[in-house]
Structure formats: C-alpha cells, structure tokens
Design a protein around this motif. Structure first.
Motif, PDB file in Angstrom:
ATOM      1  N   HIS A  62      76.586  10.956  79.958  1.00 47.84           N
ATOM      2  CA  HIS A  62      75.405  11.027  80.809  1.00 47.84           C
ATOM      3  C   HIS A  62      75.808  10.863  82.266  1.00 47.84           C
ATOM      4  CE1 HIS A  62      72.563   9.955  77.250  1.00 47.84           C
ATOM      5  NE2 HIS A  62      72.673  11.257  77.413  1.00 47.84           N
ATOM      6  N   ASN A  92      76.705  19.829  80.994  1.00 43.38           N
ATOM      7  CA  ASN A  92      75.408  19.885  81.659  1.00 43.38           C
ATOM      8  C   ASN A  92      75.301  18.897  82.818  1.00 43.38           C
ATOM      9  OD1 ASN A  92      72.727  21.012  81.737  1.00 43.38           O
ATOM     10  ND2 ASN A  92      71.957  19.080  80.906  1.00 43.38           N
ATOM     11  N   GLU A  94      76.519  18.796  85.797  1.00 43.26           N
ATOM     12  CA  GLU A  94      76.313  19.320  87.149  1.00 43.26           C
ATOM     13  C   GLU A  94      74.834  19.567  87.414  1.00 43.26           C
ATOM     14  OE1 GLU A  94      78.486  22.391  90.234  1.00 43.26           O
ATOM     15  OE2 GLU A  94      78.831  22.594  88.077  1.00 43.26           O
ATOM     16  N   SER A  95      74.128  20.128  86.440  1.00 44.21           N
ATOM     17  CA  SER A  95      72.695  20.357  86.629  1.00 44.21           C
ATOM     18  C   SER A  95      71.934  19.037  86.664  1.00 44.21           C
ATOM     19  CB  SER A  95      72.149  21.252  85.519  1.00 44.21           C
ATOM     20  OG  SER A  95      72.207  20.616  84.256  1.00 44.21           O
ATOM     21  N   ARG A  96      72.390  18.050  85.899  1.00 46.59           N
ATOM     22  CA  ARG A  96      71.761  16.725  85.931  1.00 46.59           C
ATOM     23  C   ARG A  96      71.992  16.052  87.288  1.00 46.59           C
ATOM     24  NH1 ARG A  96      67.726  16.224  83.252  1.00 46.59           N
ATOM     25  NH2 ARG A  96      67.782  18.399  83.919  1.00 46.59           N
ATOM     26  N   GLU A  98      72.267  17.552  90.144  1.00 43.15           N
ATOM     27  CA  GLU A  98      71.339  18.190  91.082  1.00 43.15           C
ATOM     28  C   GLU A  98      69.922  17.674  90.868  1.00 43.15           C
ATOM     29  OE1 GLU A  98      69.846  22.681  92.369  1.00 43.15           O
ATOM     30  OE2 GLU A  98      71.469  22.429  90.915  1.00 43.15           O
ATOM     31  N   TYR A  99      69.525  17.541  89.614  1.00 42.17           N
ATOM     32  CA  TYR A  99      68.178  17.084  89.283  1.00 42.17           C
ATOM     33  C   TYR A  99      67.929  15.664  89.795  1.00 42.17           C
ATOM     34  CZ  TYR A  99      64.171  15.696  86.425  1.00 42.17           C
ATOM     35  OH  TYR A  99      62.946  15.229  85.992  1.00 42.17           O
ATOM     36  N   TYR A 100      68.932  14.799  89.660  1.00 43.11           N
ATOM     37  CA  TYR A 100      68.756  13.397  90.041  1.00 43.11           C
ATOM     38  C   TYR A 100      69.162  13.105  91.487  1.00 43.11           C
ATOM     39  CZ  TYR A 100      67.692  12.074  85.232  1.00 43.11           C
ATOM     40  OH  TYR A 100      67.105  11.952  83.996  1.00 43.11           O
ATOM     41  N   GLY A 101      69.573  14.116  92.222  1.00 41.98           N
ATOM     42  CA  GLY A 101      69.843  13.946  93.629  1.00 41.98           C
ATOM     43  C   GLY A 101      71.198  13.362  93.961  1.00 41.98           C
ATOM     44  N   TYR A 105      78.508  16.659  93.520  1.00 43.70           N
ATOM     45  CA  TYR A 105      79.098  16.213  92.255  1.00 43.70           C
ATOM     46  C   TYR A 105      80.306  17.077  91.914  1.00 43.70           C
ATOM     47  CZ  TYR A 105      79.811  15.843  87.233  1.00 43.70           C
ATOM     48  OH  TYR A 105      80.374  15.702  85.986  1.00 43.70           O
TER      49      TYR A 105
END
Length: 213
Positions: A62, A92, A94-96, A98-101, A105
């Motif tokens: 995570h 996944n 890298e997308s997480r 971006e989602y969490y700011g 990364y």
C-alpha cells in the motif's frame, strides 16, 4: 540483541522500522518517507548509528508503506523484498500516489520475492517470514521468536486491525491470519504495527474488539 528504531512518516502516520544488532547491519521495513525532511531523518539516523543497510523489506505494498522504496534502493544499493501476491498493489502505487497527493512518487521494482518460511538474515540476527493476508493479498510479517519481535504491518494494531474495505482485501482472510498465525505466538510477543503504538499478543487476545479467540 536486535534493536528496533521507529519513524512515523507521511500524513498517514505510517511506521517505518530499522532493525539492527551489535554488528551494525540493519534492515529497513516499509519506508514511508516521502518528503526531504523524512528521508533526511532516516538517513541521518543510519549515519549517526554507523549502520550498514543490507535489506529492504515490505510487509505489503500500500502506498503509505512504499513511498521511500526507490530512495532506499538508490541510496543503499539494496534489494526490495515483497510477496508476489502484492505485485498488483505495487503496480498500482503510482496512481494511488497521485490520488492521495504524493507528488514525484518514484516507482520501484521487486528484486526478491519472499514467502512464508523464508528467513531474512542480517548481522547475527534473523527474521522469519510469515504469510498473513487479509489487509493485502500478499501481506507478510517479520518475526523473531527468541527476541519477542513481530513487525506486523497493517494486520494487527493496538485495539484494532487492518482495514478490509480496499480492493483485494478480505476480512475473513485477515481474521484467519490473526487467529492462526499471530494469536498462537507467546503472549509477551511485542507487535510493531504499521500505524500507532506497539502492543502485545496477550493484550490483543483479551482486549481487541475485532478479533477474539
């Protein structure tokens, strides 16, 4: 004797651990360091203690636990160890991020796949790998029975358990992992969780409201 140093990093309050013994060889578990100040704190501690980093270990992938993976690999030239069942989560990340700011990364790749029964060696010390899925499909914990140390990641917390409302999570698997892999350990086994303060197996068997024997 293994010494455990804890750092609390990133907005999720993630616990990053350095374990080392009298030889000064050490392992880093779940580097959640992302910003410069966090990475400097980790690096400065290693330098001040004269430690030699020999392994990078992830309990699971995570985003809050892997933010510093590539930094550690690049800085110390060590290999990343992860269970193969957590590869989809790592892919996944890298997308997480971006989602969490979490800007900038740096994705990391796995060098060594670990599984239950493996033994991680550093200095005069060892950690047994135990498979404890539920919060994540490839979640593992790192255990030294003799010294009563269990780095459990996000499986068992003081008075709580890991979340199971994420994709690829399962409460049934998590409950089974806790009952069959952790609650069988000695009551004075110290749990070093992925968030929050340490606890013991004995305390959780009595007081944890989510998983009872």
């Amino acid at each position: 004797m293994i010494q455990v140093q804890t750092f609390r990093f990133n907005p999720f309050g993630e616990n990053t651990y350095i374990l080392f013994d009298e030889t000064k060889e050490c392992v880093i578990i779940d580097p959640g360091c992302h910003i410069y100040e966090e990475r400097s704190a980790l690096k400065n501690y290693i330098e001040d203690q004269g430690l030699k980093v020999v392994h990078l270990l992830n309990t699971h992938a995570h985003i809050d636990h892997v933010l510093g993976n590539e930094f550690i690999k690049r800085t110390y030239g060590v290999k990343l160890h992860l269970h193969k069942e957590d590869l989809p989560i790592l892919f996944n990340a890298e997308s997480r991020a971006e989602y969490y700011g979490f800007p900038n990364y740096e994705p990391s790749t796995v060098d060594v796949f670990i599984e239950e029964g493996d033994v991680i060696s550093f200095g005069n010390s060892t950690l047994d790998v135990i498979f404890v899925p539920g919060h994540a499909p490839g979640h593992v914990a790192f255990l030294n029975k003799a010294e009563k140390i269990c780095v459990s990641g996000d499986v068992l917390f003081k008075g709580s358990i890991g979340r199971t409302d994420f994709p690829l999570c399962s409460f049934e698997d998590l409950e089974k992992s806790i009952k069959t892999k952790l609650y069988i350990l000695d009551d004075d086994m110290v749990i070093y969780p992925g968030h929050g303060e340490t606890t013991t197996i004995g305390y959780e068997k009595v007081y944890n409201p989510f998983v009872r024997l």
